[in-house]
Design a protein around this motif. Structure first.
Motif, PDB file in Angstrom:
ATOM      1  N   GLY A 280      10.303  -2.548   0.744  1.00  0.00           N
ATOM      2  CA  GLY A 280       9.732  -2.262   2.049  1.00  0.00           C
ATOM      3  C   GLY A 280       8.225  -2.115   2.001  1.00  0.00           C
ATOM      4  N   VAL A 281       7.671  -1.765   3.148  1.00  0.00           N
ATOM      5  CA  VAL A 281       6.231  -1.535   3.277  1.00  0.00           C
ATOM      6  C   VAL A 281       5.893  -0.182   2.663  1.00  0.00           C
ATOM      7  N   LEU A 282       4.734  -0.078   2.009  1.00  0.00           N
ATOM      8  CA  LEU A 282       4.295   1.198   1.462  1.00  0.00           C
ATOM      9  C   LEU A 282       3.693   2.053   2.571  1.00  0.00           C
ATOM     10  N   LEU A 283       4.248   3.241   2.780  1.00  0.00           N
ATOM     11  CA  LEU A 283       3.709   4.186   3.748  1.00  0.00           C
ATOM     12  C   LEU A 283       3.061   5.334   2.979  1.00  0.00           C
ATOM     13  N   LEU A 284       1.756   5.522   3.201  1.00  0.00           N
ATOM     14  CA  LEU A 284       1.017   6.602   2.563  1.00  0.00           C
ATOM     15  C   LEU A 284       0.812   7.710   3.596  1.00  0.00           C
ATOM     16  N   THR A 285       1.426   8.850   3.367  1.00  0.00           N
ATOM     17  CA  THR A 285       1.288   9.993   4.255  1.00  0.00           C
ATOM     18  C   THR A 285       0.352  10.987   3.595  1.00  0.00           C
ATOM     19  N   ALA A 286      -0.745  11.327   4.276  1.00  0.00           N
ATOM     20  CA  ALA A 286      -1.773  12.126   3.618  1.00  0.00           C
ATOM     21  C   ALA A 286      -2.659  12.820   4.637  1.00  0.00           C
ATOM     22  N   ALA A 296     -12.111   0.436   0.515  1.00  0.00           N
ATOM     23  CA  ALA A 296     -11.367  -0.766   0.900  1.00  0.00           C
ATOM     24  C   ALA A 296     -10.882  -1.533  -0.316  1.00  0.00           C
ATOM     25  N   GLU A 297     -11.695  -1.544  -1.389  1.00  0.00           N
ATOM     26  CA  GLU A 297     -11.295  -2.294  -2.576  1.00  0.00           C
ATOM     27  C   GLU A 297     -10.115  -1.651  -3.296  1.00  0.00           C
ATOM     28  N   TRP A 298      -9.963  -0.319  -3.180  1.00  0.00           N
ATOM     29  CA  TRP A 298      -8.810   0.327  -3.795  1.00  0.00           C
ATOM     30  C   TRP A 298      -7.533  -0.015  -3.040  1.00  0.00           C
ATOM     31  N   GLU A 299      -7.610  -0.019  -1.710  1.00  0.00           N
ATOM     32  CA  GLU A 299      -6.424  -0.383  -0.927  1.00  0.00           C
ATOM     33  C   GLU A 299      -6.053  -1.843  -1.191  1.00  0.00           C
ATOM     34  N   ALA A 300      -7.064  -2.705  -1.295  1.00  0.00           N
ATOM     35  CA  ALA A 300      -6.784  -4.110  -1.605  1.00  0.00           C
ATOM     36  C   ALA A 300      -6.146  -4.242  -2.984  1.00  0.00           C
ATOM     37  N   GLU A 301      -6.580  -3.437  -3.927  1.00  0.00           N
ATOM     38  CA  GLU A 301      -5.996  -3.487  -5.273  1.00  0.00           C
ATOM     39  C   GLU A 301      -4.561  -2.982  -5.261  1.00  0.00           C
ATOM     40  N   LEU A 302      -4.277  -1.965  -4.447  1.00  0.00           N
ATOM     41  CA  LEU A 302      -2.903  -1.478  -4.320  1.00  0.00           C
ATOM     42  C   LEU A 302      -2.003  -2.579  -3.757  1.00  0.00           C
ATOM     43  N   ILE A 303      -2.481  -3.288  -2.742  1.00  0.00           N
ATOM     44  CA  ILE A 303      -1.710  -4.396  -2.160  1.00  0.00           C
ATOM     45  C   ILE A 303      -1.481  -5.488  -3.204  1.00  0.00           C
ATOM     46  N   ARG A 304      -2.529  -5.783  -3.974  1.00  0.00           N
ATOM     47  CA  ARG A 304      -2.413  -6.835  -4.992  1.00  0.00           C
ATOM     48  C   ARG A 304      -1.418  -6.442  -6.079  1.00  0.00           C
ATOM     49  N   ARG A 305      -1.497  -5.204  -6.542  1.00  0.00           N
ATOM     50  CA  ARG A 305      -0.631  -4.775  -7.648  1.00  0.00           C
ATOM     51  C   ARG A 305       0.833  -4.687  -7.235  1.00  0.00           C
ATOM     52  N   THR A 306       1.077  -4.236  -6.018  1.00  0.00           N
ATOM     53  CA  THR A 306       2.465  -4.006  -5.595  1.00  0.00           C
ATOM     54  C   THR A 306       3.056  -5.176  -4.827  1.00  0.00           C
ATOM     55  N   GLY A 307       2.200  -6.052  -4.292  1.00  0.00           N
ATOM     56  CA  GLY A 307       2.692  -7.155  -3.472  1.00  0.00           C
ATOM     57  C   GLY A 307       3.271  -6.691  -2.156  1.00  0.00           C
ATOM     58  N   ARG A 308       2.803  -5.547  -1.644  1.00  0.00           N
ATOM     59  CA  ARG A 308       3.329  -4.990  -0.397  1.00  0.00           C
ATOM     60  C   ARG A 308       2.209  -4.776   0.615  1.00  0.00           C
ATOM     61  N   ALA A 309       2.608  -4.732   1.887  1.00  0.00           N
ATOM     62  CA  ALA A 309       1.700  -4.260   2.914  1.00  0.00           C
ATOM     63  C   ALA A 309       1.614  -2.733   2.824  1.00  0.00           C
ATOM     64  N   VAL A 310       0.522  -2.174   3.298  1.00  0.00           N
ATOM     65  CA  VAL A 310       0.295  -0.725   3.232  1.00  0.00           C
ATOM     66  C   VAL A 310       0.039  -0.180   4.631  1.00  0.00           C
ATOM     67  N   ARG A 311       0.717   0.919   4.971  1.00  0.00           N
ATOM     68  CA  ARG A 311       0.471   1.634   6.217  1.00  0.00           C
ATOM     69  C   ARG A 311       0.062   3.075   5.876  1.00  0.00           C
TER      70      ARG A 311
END
Length: 330
Positions: A280-286, A296-311
């Motif tokens: 599923g999509v990664l949901l970050l609750t914080a 922005a580059e950290w979120e892009a790296e998270l998307i790249r590493r996991t292959g998921r969309a991030v919310r």
């Protein structure tokens, strides 16, 4: 035999030295450009009159305190410098990195990463995928809690480790009689120095021991407990104070987590997110502060590493370190 375990997370490299399942030393690297080993050209923007010291500015705008300058060097000159100590944040200010002239045969070079530094040492190093649980099993979360709170319990008492502008202070508290409390604290102090990566000037405030033989007994215990530790120390004075001095190259874990709580919490949240296995999509609750601090580059790296969309889901009721990651339906 002790072994270094290494993880390369987003915005952070971390390593623990593990022996018999226990963490005996730890290192954290947040990838700052001006850290020990970095070598590059810098312009001398301040030269203190009559000294070999000044302030230099590197090409990225970062500044460092410089020592060992040739007396003939003037303001405006550009030299190749090597960083010897990273910047260290303190309450209300940040100590600039320290640097020295690199020498005539040196070439510009980035600072070595943590993995490279460890592999250059004498102990074996094993690099782990971020999904591995060896850090958790060895007690990484307990270590982080100690670094964040500065409190370390031991049988009969506790240590309170506080980074200050002058030194790292270690206070001892407990219910045991003073001579017993002082002796009981010694192993915990020796253990904390390496587990929390504490260097520089360190002051230890033992209970006041009126009897000289009690002070000598603590000194002897310190000598034994600190065998192999690379530093120097004074004998205990009549007020129970002992000073330790070791080479300082980077912030201790206590200083780093105390002065950069948002950055530490954000890196921990990203580490959680990389470990989510459900589809599923990664949901970050914080807390909102973490969302605002996310590069922005950290979120892009998270998307790249996991292959998921991030919310993101912001929750004003969460503490900085209370964020969590989960998979949800797209």
């Amino acid at each position: 035999m002790a072994e270094w375990l290494h993880e390369d997370g987003i915005g952070e490299e971390r390593a623990i030295l593990v022996e018999r399942g226990d963490i005996i030393a730890a290192r954290v690297d947040w990838g700052e450009a001006l850290r020990p080993g970095f070598t590059g050209p810098a312009q001398i923007v301040v030269k203190h009159k009559g000294t070999r010291r000044g302030i230099a500015r590197f090409a990225d705008g970062g500044e460092a305190l410089v020592d060992g300058l040739d007396p003939a060097v003037t303001e405006g000159a550009t030299l190749l410098l090597r960083v010897t100590r990273a910047a260290i944040a303190e309450k209300g200010r940040t100590k600039l990195p320290q640097a020295r002239p690199a020498g005539p045969e040196a070439l510009p070079a980035p600072a070595p990463g943590l993995l490279a530094e460890l592999r250059a040492g004498p102990l074996p190093v094993r690099s782990l995928p971020i999904t591995d649980r060896s850090f958790d099993e060895a007690g990484w979360h307990e270590l982080v809690e100690q670094a964040q709170g500065g409190e370390i319990a031991f049988p009969g008492g506790s240590l309170l480790v506080s980074p200050t502008p002058a030194m790292t202070l270690i206070d001892i508290d407990g219910t045991l009689p003073p001579p017993m409390l002082a002796r009981a604290a010694v192993p915990a102090i020796a253990r904390a120095l390496t587990r929390l990566d504490i260097g520089g000037s360190i002051g230890v405030d033992f209970p006041t021991l009126a009897d000289r033989k009690d002070r000598l007994a603590v000194d002897a215990a310190l000598t034994e407990a600190l065998a192999g530790w690379k530093g120097e120390r004074t004998a205990m004075n009549g007020f129970g104070f002992v000073q330790l001095v070791a080479r300082l190259e980077r912030p201790s874990l206590v200083a780093r987590f105390a002065r950069h709580r948002t950055g530490a919490a954000l890196r921990a949240l990203l580490r959680q997110a990389e470990r989510v296995t459900d589809p599923g999509v990664l949901l970050l609750t914080a807390a909102p502060a973490l969302r605002r601090a996310m590069p922005a580059e950290w979120e892009a790296e998270l998307i790249r590493r996991t292959g998921r969309a991030v919310r993101w889901q912001e929750d004003t009721g969460l503490a900085l370190d209370g964020g969590f990651a989960q998979a949800v339906a797209a």
